[in-house]
Each structure stands twice: as C-alpha cells, then as structure tokens.
Design an enzyme around this catalytic site. Structure first.
Site, mmCIF file in Angstrom:
data_model
loop_
_atom_site.group_PDB
_atom_site.id
_atom_site.type_symbol
_atom_site.label_atom_id
_atom_site.label_comp_id
_atom_site.label_asym_id
_atom_site.label_seq_id
_atom_site.Cartn_x
_atom_site.Cartn_y
_atom_site.Cartn_z
ATOM 1 N N GLU A 105 0.829 -1.215 0.000
ATOM 2 C CA GLU A 105 0.000 0.000 0.000
ATOM 3 C C GLU A 105 0.862 1.264 0.000
ATOM 4 O O GLU A 105 0.538 2.249 -0.660
ATOM 5 C CB GLU A 105 -0.944 -0.017 1.208
ATOM 6 C CG GLU A 105 -1.997 -1.119 1.063
ATOM 7 C CD GLU A 105 -2.926 -1.205 2.254
ATOM 8 O OE1 GLU A 105 -2.428 -1.540 3.353
ATOM 9 O OE2 GLU A 105 -4.122 -0.927 2.106
ATOM 10 N N GLU A 125 -3.853 -9.713 3.536
ATOM 11 C CA GLU A 125 -4.751 -9.364 4.648
ATOM 12 C C GLU A 125 -5.830 -10.399 4.931
ATOM 13 O O GLU A 125 -6.169 -10.642 6.091
ATOM 14 C CB GLU A 125 -5.399 -7.997 4.401
ATOM 15 C CG GLU A 125 -4.504 -6.817 4.723
ATOM 16 C CD GLU A 125 -3.536 -6.460 3.607
ATOM 17 O OE1 GLU A 125 -3.438 -7.232 2.630
ATOM 18 O OE2 GLU A 125 -2.893 -5.404 3.704
#
Ligand code: COA
Length: 703
Positions: A105, A125
């Site tokens: 990210e 995730e």
C-alpha cells in the site's frame, strides 16, 4: 534510539529509509517518522525527487499486527500515505524482499516503483481476516487490471517482481542494489520532465468487465471460503473503487476494515499468526541450546509414510538413506516417489533435472548398516509396538554416537520404545501426517528422557523442511490423535442414534471442518483406527456401542476409499463419495441390536457433541502438561486436522463460545447422554466457573 525513518540527500534526490526491525512492519513510530520526513522534505528547496526504501532484509512486510489489538495511534495510514502521494516531486519506491500488506500500500502511494528481481508484492490481509485498510483496495486497481487486483487480494499470493512488472505494478525490475537503482531511475524521470504520477488520479483498469467479474468472484467465494466475511467485504471494497470517487471508496474501505478488525474471524486468524510463531519457543529450554547438525537422514520403512518423509528431506537438499527389509518394498517406494515428482514436473512446478537430482539424493538399501553415518534416523514402519521396539534395538546397534533416533508413531508409548536402546536421551517422536510431503504439521514428541538439544534439533528440522513443528509430551495419541478419539466417538455415537454418515459429516463440514470425521476414516482406512483400538482394548470403556459403526464396517471388509466403500460408496472413475443405503440400514440394525433409541440428533447437536468432547480432552492435555500451551493445540488442529483457521483452533474457539457455555452444555450432556463420557475436565470447570478463558490461563501460566 535510532529513528524508524530517516533521510539523506544524494545530490538533489532525497533517500528516505524505513528501519524498523525485524521486518519493517509499520507501527506508530514508522507512520510518525514518514509524516515528519515528508513534511520536512516539502520545505527543502532543491529536492527534485524522493526515493523511499527500507533497511534490512525486506521492504515493509505489513502493518504491525499488534496494533490491531491496541488500536492505531495517530498519525493514521490515510494521512501519511496521502502526504507521500501529494509530494510535489516524484516519489519512487525501492522495493526488495516482501512488500506485503501496508508495504504494497505504501508502494502504491508512491508515484513509481522500482523492484529488485527477488522482490514480491502481496496483499495477504485476508489471511488475517481483514482487508487492506490503507487504501490498497482503491489504489491497486488503478495500477493493475481489476482482475489481477482481485486475484492478488483474494488469494493473498504475492506477485514476483517480473509478474508485478507485467501487471504494471513495478515500473522497473533490477538485479543490482535497489535503492541505488531507484535513485538513478528518479534522476532519469526528472531529466525527462516527469512529475508526480498520483495513483488516486488514475482511472480503474478493466472496469468494463467489473459486473461479471464481481459476480463470478462472489460465487466463487461463497463456494470456497464458506462461513467467512472478509472475502465478501474485500469484493465490496473493490467494487467501491469502480463505482465511487476515490475518497468515497476509501471511506467504504475504512468502514469495512474497522468492522472486520473487531470480528471473531480476524481475532482467530491473528491468534494463529502469533500461535504459529510461539510454538518455536519452548518454555524451560535455555535459548542458547544449539541444534545438532543434520547432514544425512536415515529412514526405516519405504511405505507411503517413509517415502513422504524422504521427499520432505531431499526437497531441501538433505540426502537420505532409505532402508526396508524387502527389495520389492524399496522398489515400490522409489517408484512412488518418482511418480509423485513426475506429477509435479507435469504440473510445471518442478524441472525434470530437479526430479533426477532429488531421486539421486535417496540411497535405497536393505542393510541397516547403511544407516551408520546418518545424523538422524526416522523409523516409519507399521504402527506396532513390538515391531518398533525390535527396530530400535537394531538402530541402537548401528547408529553412530549422537545420532538422533526418531519414531513416526502416532499413538505408541515412546518411553517404552526408547527403553530398548542404550541412548534414550537421543530418542524422540517425529509424528508426520500423511501424505508427509504435503501436510504442514509435524508433532514433535519429547519422551521422558529426550535431551533438550534433541528437541531443539527437531524444531530446527521442522523449520528446514518447511513444516510447523509443535512439541508435545508422551501419552496415547499425543495432542492430535488423542483429541480425535472423543471427537470420533461422538460422531459414531450420533450415527448409532439415527443420523446418517452424510448428516454427521455434513454438520461438521458446514461448521467448517475440511472433511467430516467419517469421511476421514474412509480416507485413512477404516482398519487403521479399528486395529489401533483392538490393541488397546483392555484400556478402553467396556461399552458394546463404543466405536461400533467402524467395527461393523471392518467386519464387512468395507475399509474405506481403498476398498471402494466404507461409510460411503466410492464408485466410478472419480470415486466420488455417495451415501450407501446398505451401510445406513446395517448401522440402523446394529443400533437396534444394541438397544439404542433412535432420536436422530440435528446438525447443532452433532457439532456441539463432537467439538465439545474434543475441547474437553484438550483441557485434560493442558492439565497433564502434554500440550505446553492452549495455542499449541490450536496450531496442531489447524495445521494437521483440517480445523478451520478462521475459527482459530479448538481452544480459541471454545473461548469465543465462552467456557461457561461449553461447560454447561457438557453438564447437560452428562444428564441426557452417556454420563461416562461427559465428565468435564477439572481445568475447564475451574476456568468456566471463574469466568476465565484458555487464553487468559495461558497468559497467566507464562508469567
Ligand atoms: N507485524 C508484527 N510483527 C510481525 C509482522 C507484522 N506484520 N510480520 C512479522 N512479524 C514478526 C514475527 O512475529 C516474528 O517475531 P518473533 O521473531 O518475535 O516471533 C518476526 O517478525 C519475524 O517474522 P517471521 O515470520 O518469523 O519471519 P520470516 O522471515 O519467516 O517471514 C514475513 C517474514 C514478513 C514473510 C512473515 O513474517 C509474514 O508473512 N508476516 C506477515 C505479513 C502480513 O500478513 N502482513 C500484512 C499485515 S496487515
């Protein structure tokens, strides 16, 4: 204390470095450091570009998982990543190692990405029950095509640098030092007049196909990721990227993220993340104990298990001597190993020359003397105490001093096996699961006299052959199989009370077990459990209904998949499991003969009986010190027995239900079912009545 983030100038390019060992996970000080440095650089005249890299073995490997429990202290991710993205000069990420989760990210918030050829980008995730929460779901599909973004986030599989470049995630892949390469790349950008390329300003790629793609993925997730909420939330977040402006999409991602962080699914998966790392630490063992070197492994028994263990070793380059009493067994064993590797070659996961190299590393022999130079010898013969003792007598005679003698028994008394040798300190249980080359778990059984460095060596071996090693002490069945006993007992009992095998397995599978226990028996062979119980008959309850369904099948020769029928039929080329009316009728007959009233327990009762019986046994294992920690039991069950990870393992699951609820149900079963089997473990009772949990108990124990 050194700063987690610092920068230096290389001419007119600022090099920002994150240094937060061991894996540069992002915590408050990393976020605060990035904010401070990027603010400072904004006011620094003469800075023409910024390179963002990491010290140590990897780029940022994720958000610091500990912060999910404590909450994110400011500055938050959005604020910091927006600062990076808003930089007035180009920002180039220099990625090496694994850019995972928040790592990817951050790289996406940079304007350009240079990757080392060994780097990998991933969004794992979902394996923690959450979704990317730092803009990943909104930025990724603006850089790579939507289908690639969905795949990356749904599978969690990291993209290697070359693939990342193909997808548009890496602008350049280099073989040399990545920060220097990124500085050179930044200079070129500046020279070419390129400015910042902000991800949030890009359109989503491949949005035309979005409706079909989302529908297909939702259907796939409903099928393959049953009972889970994070995969569907992930799709919703990616859908927001397509349908809403960036900031609104970010809002959707944030709301979903915070709901998921609080949910049991994520707590369970985070629990396992820590539990799987905790198993390597053995209380009471000094941290400076060094493992014994293992340069060659000997294996006794060239059957399925011995062959599988041999593959585990040669897969990581450890040479093996494979001994069996009969030439035909050796030939068959070697042929099976070759066949397994050939399958990998045809799938493209192994090169033909690697196959030959691995086969070359295995030396078959009929002679025990060939084991004389092995540093570790693993016995993997049929589960029979007399036979294993005979073999250990022979091993004691040929093994070199200091060699470790391991037994692959799944139930037997290792102290007794060690007792036939003159070196019980070198004897240990190494319980592999079938097929050994595939299954993740290795139960390491420390017998009464096993030396500490032998335990440490076994843990190190597990790491080397990429398995999860969990240490247990000696008892019947150790952790895994001992807890299977009451679990299976209740499943069989439910069948006698009128549930069909498909109803019992269906209830367990619907709850989340990878495979119902009766189907597991069919797969492992109905004879295996039956014969083990026969050997221990004198120790078992004198109850004519105890494990009777399996005995009935055994008596009919219906031994499971290998016989084409067991609890189910396995017909046709696919050998698909189908209910067998004859078996159902036969078991009804047997129930009648045993005078068992037919009441047909429903799915919820089947689940509670099987699982609570298993949990109660787990509590006994903790009291007896067979398992070192409640979380170790959770690792055993999720790594080796198909227990759903998103429920965190049996002991964690019990905590989420509430121990008082579990205890009360056991007391109810004591009244309504056979009381001899429903005695609450004293530890369970104590914790339930004091409002505690296994987790809390474990924390108190470790103080
Ligand atoms: N947050 C906090 N601690 C982390 C972490 C994270 N994201 N990732 C790793 N660690 C810790 C581990 O707990 C371990 O601590 P310990 O030594 O005290 O037990 C240490 O870093 C080393 O990790 P380990 O997994 O043992 O090292 P490895 O070299 O085998 O693997 C990684 C490194 C990064 C591949 C692996 O740790 C990993 O996959 N981490 C999780 C990544 C992730 O899911 N990120 C997304 C989070 S949102």
């Amino acid at each position: 204390m050194s700063e987690a983030v610092s920068y230096s100038m290389t001419g007119d390019v600022a090099v920002v470095m994150i240094d937060s060992p061991p894996v540069n996970a992002v915590n408050q000080s990393v976020r605060a450091g990035l904010k401070r440095v990027f603010a400072e650089l904004r006011g620094l005249p003469g800075t023409r570009a910024i390179v963002l890299g990491c010290a140590g073995k990897t780029f940022v490997a994720g958000a610091d998982i500990k912060e999910f429990d404590t909450g994110i202290a400011p500055p938050g991710y959005h604020e910091v990543l927006r600062m990076i993205e808003d930089s007035p000069v180009p920002v180039v990420a220099a990625v090496h190692g694994t850019a995972l989760g928040a790592g990817t990210e951050i790289a996406l918030a940079c304007h350009y990405r240079v990757a080392h050829e060994g780097a990998r980008f991933g969004l794992p995730e979902l394996s923690l029950g959450i979704i990317p929460g730092a803009g990943g779901t909104q930025r990724l599909p603006r850089i790579v095509p939507l289908d690639v973004a969905l795949d990356m986030a749904l599978t969690g599989k990291p993209l290697p640098a070359a693939k990342a470049a193909e997808a548009g995630l890496a602008d350049l892949v280099v073989g040399n030092e990545v920060v220097a390469a990124a500085v050179a790349y930044a200079r070129k950008l500046v020279a070419g007049g390129a400015g910042p390329r902000r991800t949030r300003e890009q359109p989503v790629k491949g949005a035309e196909q979005a409706a079909e793609l989302f529908a297909a993925k939702r259907a796939q997730v409903a099928r393959t990721m049953r009972n889970r909420q994070s995969p569907l939330a992930l799709i919703t977040a990616l859908q927001a990227a397509v349908e809403k402006p960036f900031d609104q999409g970010l809002q959707v991602e944030s709301e979903l993220s915070s709901q998921l962080e609080q949910a049991t699914e994520s707590k369970a998966l985070r629990h396992l993340f820590y539990a799987e790392r905790e198993v390597r630490k053995i209380p009471g063992l000094a941290p400076d104990i060094t493992p014994r070197p293992i340069a060659r492994v000997g294996i006794v028994g060239a059957g399925t298990m011995g062959g599988g263990i041999a593959m585990c070793c040669v897969n990581v380059g450890i040479p093996v001597t494979l001994v069996d009493a009969a030439q035909q067994n050796l030939d068959r064993g070697m042929a099976t190993i070759r066949k397994n590797y050939e399958r990998s070659v045809s799938r493209g996961s192994l090169k033909p020359e690697q196959l030959e190299e691995r086969i070359r590393l295995i030396t078959p022999s009929l002679d025990f003397a060939a084991l004389a130079d092995a540093d570790l010898i693993i016995e993997a013969v049929f589960e029979n105490l007399a036979l294993k003792k005979e073999i250990f007598g022979k091993l004691d005679a040929v093994a070199k001093p200091g060699a470790i003698l391991g037994t692959n028994t799944s139930t037997l008394d290792i102290d007794e096996i060690a007792g036939v040798t003159r070196r019980p300190q070198d004897v240990i249980g190494l319980h592999f699961f079938s097929p050994a080359n595939v299954m993740q778990l290795l139960e390491i059984v420390q017998a009464g006299k096993t030396a500490p460095d032998v335990v440490v060596t076994a843990l190190e071996l597990a790491r080397r052959i990429r398995k999860t090693g969990v240490v247990a002490k000696v008892c019947y069945g150790f952790i895994g199989n001992r807890m299977m006993d009451p679990y299976g007992r209740e499943a069989e009992r439910c069948v006698l009370e009128g549930a069909t095998p498909a109803e019992v397995d269906g209830a367990l599978e619907q709850w989340g077990m990878a495979m119902g226990i009766l189907a597991v028996y069919d797969m492992a062979g109905v004879d295996v459990g039956y014969l083990t119980r026969l050997e221990r008959k004198h120790l078992l309850p004198q109850d004519p209904s105890f494990y009777r369904p399996t005995a009935v099948l055994y008596e009919h020769g219906w031994l499971g998949q290998k016989a084409g029928r067991g609890y189910y039929r396995y017909d046709g080329a696919e050998r698909k499991r189908t209910p067998d009316p004859e078996v159902i009728a036969l078991l009804r007959e047997e129930a009648k003969r045993l005078d068992i009233p037919q009441r047909n327990p429903g799915a919820q009762e089947i689940q509670e009986r099987c699982l609570y019986a298993m949990i109660n046994e787990g509590a006994l294992l903790l009291e007896e010190g067979i398992a070192l920690r409640a979380s170790d039991i959770d690792v055993v069950y999720t790594a080796g027995y198909g227990f759903p990870r998103y429920r965190g393992g049996p002991m964690f699951y019990a905590d989420t239900v509430g121990l008082k609820v579990v205890y009360d149900k056991i007391m109810e079963f004591q009244k309504t079912l056979d009381p001899q089997y429903w005695q609450p473990a004293p530890l369970l009772k104590k914790l339930a009545l004091s409002g505690s949990s296994f987790g809390q108990w474990q924390t108190e124990q470790s103080r």
